[in-house]
Motif scaffolding. Structure first.
Motif, short mmCIF file in Angstrom:
data_model
loop_
_atom_site.label_atom_id
_atom_site.label_comp_id
_atom_site.label_asym_id
_atom_site.label_seq_id
_atom_site.Cartn_x
_atom_site.Cartn_y
_atom_site.Cartn_z
N SER A 1 -82.87 61.52 -16.91
CA SER A 1 -82.75 61.93 -17.77
C SER A 1 -83.05 61.57 -18.70
O SER A 1 -83.25 60.14 -19.37
N CYS A 2 -84.12 62.31 -20.34
CA CYS A 2 -84.38 61.61 -21.50
C CYS A 2 -83.16 61.30 -22.35
O CYS A 2 -81.99 62.64 -21.90
N ILE B 1 -81.32 64.66 -23.12
CA ILE B 1 -80.59 65.52 -22.84
C ILE B 1 -78.99 64.59 -22.69
O ILE B 1 -78.15 65.28 -22.67
N CYS C 1 -89.95 72.48 -22.93
CA CYS C 1 -89.52 72.13 -22.07
C CYS C 1 -88.90 72.58 -20.69
O CYS C 1 -87.86 72.53 -20.62
N LYS D 1 -86.55 71.23 -18.92
CA LYS D 1 -85.31 70.48 -18.41
C LYS D 1 -84.27 71.82 -19.10
O LYS D 1 -82.94 71.74 -19.10
N ILE E 1 -80.82 73.55 -18.03
CA ILE E 1 -79.42 72.93 -18.72
C ILE E 1 -77.86 73.90 -18.32
O ILE E 1 -77.34 72.93 -17.81
N MET F 1 -77.22 72.06 -14.88
CA MET F 1 -77.29 70.86 -14.66
C MET F 1 -75.54 70.27 -15.28
O MET F 1 -75.13 69.45 -14.58
N CYS G 1 -89.38 61.13 -21.69
CA CYS G 1 -90.03 62.56 -22.08
C CYS G 1 -91.04 62.57 -21.36
O CYS G 1 -92.95 61.76 -22.19
#
Ligand code: SF4
Length: 331
Positions: free
Chosen positions: A52-53, A56, A89, A91, A95, A98, A271
């Motif tokens: 993950s970036c 995050i 984005c 992601k 969220i 996740m 990213c």
């Protein structure tokens, strides 16, 4: 009184005044996590997958912190789009899922879907859905949202006056912010996602470091929105990421500005959008000194300071020689 936790990460720096005011107007108490620190980062790294970036991971660290607070709900919106025909984005869309998958003993999530890509009807329903957790009166929920939206506009107006969004939020909360008065001799355009730039841990306090080196820092939030859009529209294909388009448009605007000596782009390791947007910017702003800084949890402070000092020295020399010795790597 119900308590709502709002993590101090990701779109916190763009929408916190709206979110907080909305819940407070409905009679809730809002609790935020502390500014990012080493523990936040470590908790985020421990609870998120390696790939993950960085932002995050930091967000997950904030959620872990809030899980220890006595809160009734945790606000983790599923942000899809904040404007027509543009997206955030992917992601952000995942969220809430996740978070549920990676963090145990969560309080109930308020996972409002924020999607303005098509029409406002769905958003209307989502706002009502979130508001009904606190009141059954629909008119009260609508009023709460409208009043909250005005608070957001107030904060954005402050950001247009040279404050960062983080400083604007502090001012809005009643925390005085010093105006940074230094003997500025350089002007640097600083680009990057707000949640990277305004989080002092992620960006290693790059804004204040540049200011202390005598630079006036110009941020995308200070620029005219229409001007940004018109510059971004010069690309052969429209960038459908809201933040990516804002970065490219801002970079093109800054590149044409005589007042801006150089541009720095703070990207996040891992990213996807940054890897493309950073490359586009580098190719399009041939006439202006440009530096890409990639940050993650391994970034060293000394390395960053050295690069900033070198960049500023180069800008000063270039100014003395009137730009005569600048050769863009892209011609
Ligand atoms: S845009 Fe980049 S930094 Fe932001 S959440 Fe997506 S991958 Fe992470």
């Amino acid at each position: 009184m119900k308590r709502v936790g709002i993590p101090r990460g990701l779109f916190f720096y763009y929408y916190y005044p709206l979110w907080k005011s909305f819940f407070v107007n409905l009679g809730a108490q809002v609790i935020t996590s502390a500014p990012t620190n080493c523990l936040t980062v470590q908790q985020g790294i421990d609870s998120m997958v390696d790939e993950s970036c960085f932002p995050i991971k930091v967000y997950f660290g904030h959620i872990k912190e809030l899980c220890r607070e006595p809160i009734d709900y945790l606000f983790v919106p599923r942000i899809v789009s904040v404007e027509r025909r543009s997206y955030i984005c992917p992601k952000f869309m995942g969220i809430p899922d996740m978070v549920r998958a990676r963090i145990k003993d969560l309080p109930p999530l308020i996972d409002t879907i924020i999607d303005y890509s098509r029409d406002n009807k769905m958003m209307d329903n989502e706002i009502l859905k979130a508001g009904k957790l606190f009141t059954s009166k629909i008119s009260r929920i609508r009023d709460a949202y409208q009043a909250a939206y005005k608070e957001l506009q107030f904060c954005k107006a402050l950001a247009g006056q040279g404050y960062t969004m983080a400083e604007a939020i502090n001012l809005w909360e009643g925390i005085p912010q010093p105006r940074f008065n230094c003997d500025t001799h350089l002007t640097v355009g600083l680009l990057g996602h707000g949640y990277s730039l305004y989080d002092q841990n992620i960006s290693m306090n790059i804004i204040d470091r540049l200011r202390s080196m005598g630079c006036k820092v110009v941020l995308p939030e200070e620029l005219d929105k229409q001007a940004i859009e018109s510059r971004a529209a010069l690309l052969p294909k429209r960038i459908f990421w809201t933040l990516g388009r804002k970065m490219v448009g801002s970079a093109l605007y800054m590149a044409q500005s005589q007042d801006i000596d150089g541009i720095i782009y703070v990207a996040c390791f891992g990213c996807g959008p940054d890897s493309m947007v950073g490359e586009i910017i580098e190719r399009k702003i041939a006439g202006k000194p440009y530096m890409l800084i990639t940050v993650d949890e391994h970034t060293g402070e000394a390395g960053l300071v050295t690069r900033l000092e070198a960049f500023c020295d180069m800008l000063k020399r270039r100014r003395i020689r009137n730009g005569a010795d600048h050769f863009s790597p892209h011609g």
